[in-house]
Design a protein around this motif. Structure first.
Motif, PDB file in Angstrom:
ATOM      1  N   MET A   1       0.843  -1.168   0.000  1.00 35.13           N
ATOM      2  CA  MET A   1       0.000   0.000   0.000  1.00 35.13           C
ATOM      3  C   MET A   1       0.890   1.233   0.000  1.00 35.13           C
ATOM      4  SD  MET A   1      -3.125   0.733   2.583  1.00 35.13           S
ATOM      5  CE  MET A   1      -4.578   0.504   1.624  1.00 35.13           C
ATOM      6  N   ALA A   2       0.512   2.241  -0.729  1.00 32.56           N
ATOM      7  CA  ALA A   2       1.311   3.458  -0.854  1.00 32.56           C
ATOM      8  C   ALA A   2       0.781   4.557   0.053  1.00 32.56           C
ATOM      9  CB  ALA A   2       1.281   3.922  -2.297  1.00 32.56           C
ATOM     10  N   TRP A   3       1.640   5.511   0.330  1.00 34.51           N
ATOM     11  CA  TRP A   3       1.239   6.667   1.126  1.00 34.51           C
ATOM     12  C   TRP A   3       0.302   7.547   0.310  1.00 34.51           C
ATOM     13  CZ3 TRP A   3       2.211   7.313   6.190  1.00 34.51           C
ATOM     14  CH2 TRP A   3       3.179   6.501   6.762  1.00 34.51           C
ATOM     15  N   GLN A   4      -0.740   8.066   0.977  1.00 28.35           N
ATOM     16  CA  GLN A   4      -1.725   8.927   0.324  1.00 28.35           C
ATOM     17  C   GLN A   4      -1.808  10.248   1.062  1.00 28.35           C
ATOM     18  OE1 GLN A   4      -5.332   6.711   0.681  1.00 28.35           O
ATOM     19  NE2 GLN A   4      -4.837   5.320  -0.975  1.00 28.35           N
ATOM     20  N   ASN A   5      -2.058  11.319   0.319  1.00 29.89           N
ATOM     21  CA  ASN A   5      -2.308  12.617   0.930  1.00 29.89           C
ATOM     22  C   ASN A   5      -3.727  12.639   1.470  1.00 29.89           C
ATOM     23  OD1 ASN A   5       0.198  13.877   0.301  1.00 29.89           O
ATOM     24  ND2 ASN A   5      -0.493  14.118  -1.802  1.00 29.89           N
ATOM     25  N   VAL A   6      -3.882  13.017   2.735  1.00 31.97           N
ATOM     26  CA  VAL A   6      -5.197  13.115   3.365  1.00 31.97           C
ATOM     27  C   VAL A   6      -5.272  14.437   4.123  1.00 31.97           C
ATOM     28  CG1 VAL A   6      -5.563  10.628   3.572  1.00 31.97           C
ATOM     29  CG2 VAL A   6      -4.409  11.857   5.411  1.00 31.97           C
ATOM     30  N   THR A   7      -6.463  14.761   4.586  1.00 29.23           N
ATOM     31  CA  THR A   7      -6.675  15.963   5.379  1.00 29.23           C
ATOM     32  C   THR A   7      -7.227  15.560   6.737  1.00 29.23           C
ATOM     33  OG1 THR A   7      -7.152  17.226   3.388  1.00 29.23           O
ATOM     34  CG2 THR A   7      -7.850  18.190   5.458  1.00 29.23           C
ATOM     35  N   VAL A   8      -6.606  16.081   7.797  1.00 29.20           N
ATOM     36  CA  VAL A   8      -7.026  15.801   9.167  1.00 29.20           C
ATOM     37  C   VAL A   8      -7.649  17.061   9.732  1.00 29.20           C
ATOM     38  CG1 VAL A   8      -6.204  15.203  11.478  1.00 29.20           C
ATOM     39  CG2 VAL A   8      -5.239  14.069   9.486  1.00 29.20           C
ATOM     40  N   LYS A   9      -8.800  16.900  10.377  1.00 35.69           N
ATOM     41  CA  LYS A   9      -9.469  18.049  10.969  1.00 35.69           C
ATOM     42  C   LYS A   9      -8.779  18.411  12.280  1.00 35.69           C
ATOM     43  CE  LYS A   9     -13.985  19.771  12.329  1.00 35.69           C
ATOM     44  NZ  LYS A   9     -14.067  20.925  11.487  1.00 35.69           N
ATOM     45  N   GLY A  10      -8.233  19.610  12.332  1.00 37.07           N
ATOM     46  CA  GLY A  10      -7.576  20.102  13.535  1.00 37.07           C
ATOM     47  C   GLY A  10      -8.503  21.007  14.318  1.00 37.07           C
ATOM     48  N   ALA A  11      -8.041  21.511  15.452  1.00 37.41           N
ATOM     49  CA  ALA A  11      -8.854  22.376  16.301  1.00 37.41           C
ATOM     50  C   ALA A  11      -9.165  23.705  15.614  1.00 37.41           C
ATOM     51  CB  ALA A  11      -8.145  22.615  17.626  1.00 37.41           C
ATOM     52  N   LYS A  12      -8.192  24.242  14.885  1.00 37.78           N
ATOM     53  CA  LYS A  12      -8.368  25.557  14.262  1.00 37.78           C
ATOM     54  C   LYS A  12      -8.541  25.489  12.751  1.00 37.78           C
ATOM     55  CE  LYS A  12      -5.796  27.909  17.860  1.00 37.78           C
ATOM     56  NZ  LYS A  12      -4.680  28.780  18.177  1.00 37.78           N
ATOM     57  N   ALA A  13      -7.941  24.494  12.120  1.00 35.97           N
ATOM     58  CA  ALA A  13      -7.996  24.394  10.659  1.00 35.97           C
ATOM     59  C   ALA A  13      -7.699  22.963  10.234  1.00 35.97           C
ATOM     60  CB  ALA A  13      -6.970  25.339  10.038  1.00 35.97           C
ATOM     61  N   ASP A  14      -7.917  22.678   8.957  1.00 32.04           N
ATOM     62  CA  ASP A  14      -7.573  21.373   8.419  1.00 32.04           C
ATOM     63  C   ASP A  14      -6.055  21.269   8.275  1.00 32.04           C
ATOM     64  OD1 ASP A  14     -10.212  20.671   8.316  1.00 32.04           O
ATOM     65  OD2 ASP A  14     -10.455  21.140   6.191  1.00 32.04           O
TER      66      ASP A  14
ATOM     67  N   PRO B   1      -2.873  19.101   6.478  1.00 31.97           N
ATOM     68  CA  PRO B   1      -2.471  18.087   5.503  1.00 31.97           C
ATOM     69  C   PRO B   1      -1.634  17.008   6.193  1.00 31.97           C
ATOM     70  CG  PRO B   1      -1.211  20.100   5.168  1.00 31.97           C
ATOM     71  CD  PRO B   1      -2.232  20.385   6.243  1.00 31.97           C
ATOM     72  N   ALA B   2      -1.874  15.745   5.822  1.00 30.75           N
ATOM     73  CA  ALA B   2      -1.179  14.619   6.458  1.00 30.75           C
ATOM     74  C   ALA B   2      -0.951  13.527   5.418  1.00 30.75           C
ATOM     75  CB  ALA B   2      -2.000  14.090   7.622  1.00 30.75           C
ATOM     76  N   MET B   3      -0.260  12.461   5.845  1.00 30.89           N
ATOM     77  CA  MET B   3       0.013  11.317   4.979  1.00 30.89           C
ATOM     78  C   MET B   3      -0.504  10.062   5.672  1.00 30.89           C
ATOM     79  SD  MET B   3       1.557  12.571   2.342  1.00 30.89           S
ATOM     80  CE  MET B   3       2.288  11.170   1.535  1.00 30.89           C
ATOM     81  N   GLN B   4      -1.167   9.174   4.900  1.00 27.92           N
ATOM     82  CA  GLN B   4      -1.718   7.944   5.457  1.00 27.92           C
ATOM     83  C   GLN B   4      -1.284   6.755   4.618  1.00 27.92           C
ATOM     84  OE1 GLN B   4      -5.990   7.742   5.628  1.00 27.92           O
ATOM     85  NE2 GLN B   4      -5.963   5.955   6.940  1.00 27.92           N
ATOM     86  N   ASN B   5      -0.910   5.676   5.306  1.00 28.86           N
ATOM     87  CA  ASN B   5      -0.568   4.411   4.666  1.00 28.86           C
ATOM     88  C   ASN B   5      -1.272   3.320   5.463  1.00 28.86           C
ATOM     89  OD1 ASN B   5       0.492   2.216   3.398  1.00 28.86           O
ATOM     90  ND2 ASN B   5       2.623   2.711   3.782  1.00 28.86           N
ATOM     91  N   GLY B   6      -2.443   2.902   5.019  1.00 32.10           N
ATOM     92  CA  GLY B   6      -3.216   1.891   5.749  1.00 32.10           C
ATOM     93  C   GLY B   6      -3.641   2.434   7.094  1.00 32.10           C
ATOM     94  N   GLU B   7      -3.191   1.781   8.167  1.00 28.68           N
ATOM     95  CA  GLU B   7      -3.575   2.211   9.508  1.00 28.68           C
ATOM     96  C   GLU B   7      -2.574   3.193  10.120  1.00 28.68           C
ATOM     97  OE1 GLU B   7      -1.782  -1.577  11.967  1.00 28.68           O
ATOM     98  OE2 GLU B   7      -3.891  -1.573  11.424  1.00 28.68           O
ATOM     99  N   MET B   8      -1.519   3.535   9.384  1.00 24.40           N
ATOM    100  CA  MET B   8      -0.526   4.486   9.875  1.00 24.40           C
ATOM    101  C   MET B   8      -0.830   5.888   9.326  1.00 24.40           C
ATOM    102  SD  MET B   8       1.276   2.728  11.873  1.00 24.40           S
ATOM    103  CE  MET B   8       2.387   4.042  12.290  1.00 24.40           C
ATOM    104  N   LEU B   9      -0.761   6.872  10.215  1.00 19.77           N
ATOM    105  CA  LEU B   9      -1.030   8.258   9.854  1.00 19.77           C
ATOM    106  C   LEU B   9       0.099   9.117  10.403  1.00 19.77           C
ATOM    107  CD1 LEU B   9      -3.160  10.348   8.757  1.00 19.77           C
ATOM    108  CD2 LEU B   9      -3.979  10.491  11.106  1.00 19.77           C
ATOM    109  N   GLU B  10       0.647   9.984   9.552  1.00 16.09           N
ATOM    110  CA  GLU B  10       1.672  10.921   9.980  1.00 16.09           C
ATOM    111  C   GLU B  10       1.145  12.329   9.752  1.00 16.09           C
ATOM    112  OE1 GLU B  10       5.475  10.088   8.230  1.00 16.09           O
ATOM    113  OE2 GLU B  10       5.601   8.135   9.199  1.00 16.09           O
ATOM    114  N   VAL B  11       1.092  13.097  10.830  1.00 14.38           N
ATOM    115  CA  VAL B  11       0.498  14.426  10.790  1.00 14.38           C
ATOM    116  C   VAL B  11       1.369  15.385  11.608  1.00 14.38           C
ATOM    117  CG1 VAL B  11      -1.043  13.906  12.729  1.00 14.38           C
ATOM    118  CG2 VAL B  11      -1.659  15.693  11.149  1.00 14.38           C
ATOM    119  N   PRO B  12       1.512  16.641  11.158  1.00  6.72           N
ATOM    120  CA  PRO B  12       2.247  17.606  11.981  1.00  6.72           C
ATOM    121  C   PRO B  12       1.628  17.719  13.374  1.00  6.72           C
ATOM    122  CG  PRO B  12       1.862  18.492   9.799  1.00  6.72           C
ATOM    123  CD  PRO B  12       1.080  17.212   9.893  1.00  6.72           C
TER     124      PRO B  12
END
Length: 73
Positions: free
Chosen positions: A1-14, A16-27
């Motif tokens: 499975m490859a890494w995909q660009n996704v959007t995570v809802k934050g407290a103040k704004a959306d 941008p993050a990266m997701q690969n299956g069940e792994m998520l990397e977000v600032p």
């Protein structure tokens, strides 16, 4: 499975993050010890969350992040 660009809802704004299956990397902008996260409009529980201090990135393992739907017999 490859890494995909996704959007995570934050407290103040959306965020941008990266997701690969069940792994998520977000600032690191989600606050302290989040228990759930909203990724592209879907809510997921968090199994584990580790801060990579070198890059200030949260490495999150999502619960039941499978996009496959099983068919019943």
């Amino acid at each position: 499975m490859a890494w995909q660009n996704v959007t995570v809802k934050g407290a103040k704004a959306d965020i941008p993050a990266m997701q690969n299956g069940e792994m998520l990397e977000v600032p690191n902008q989600l606050g302290k010890n989040p228990s759930t996260v909203i990724v592209d409009g879907k809510t997921y529980d968090i199994l584990s969350c580790v801060l990579d201090e070198r890059d200030n990135i949260l490495k999150i393992k999502l619960a039941k992040a499978s996009t496959k739907q099983e068919k019943s017999d």
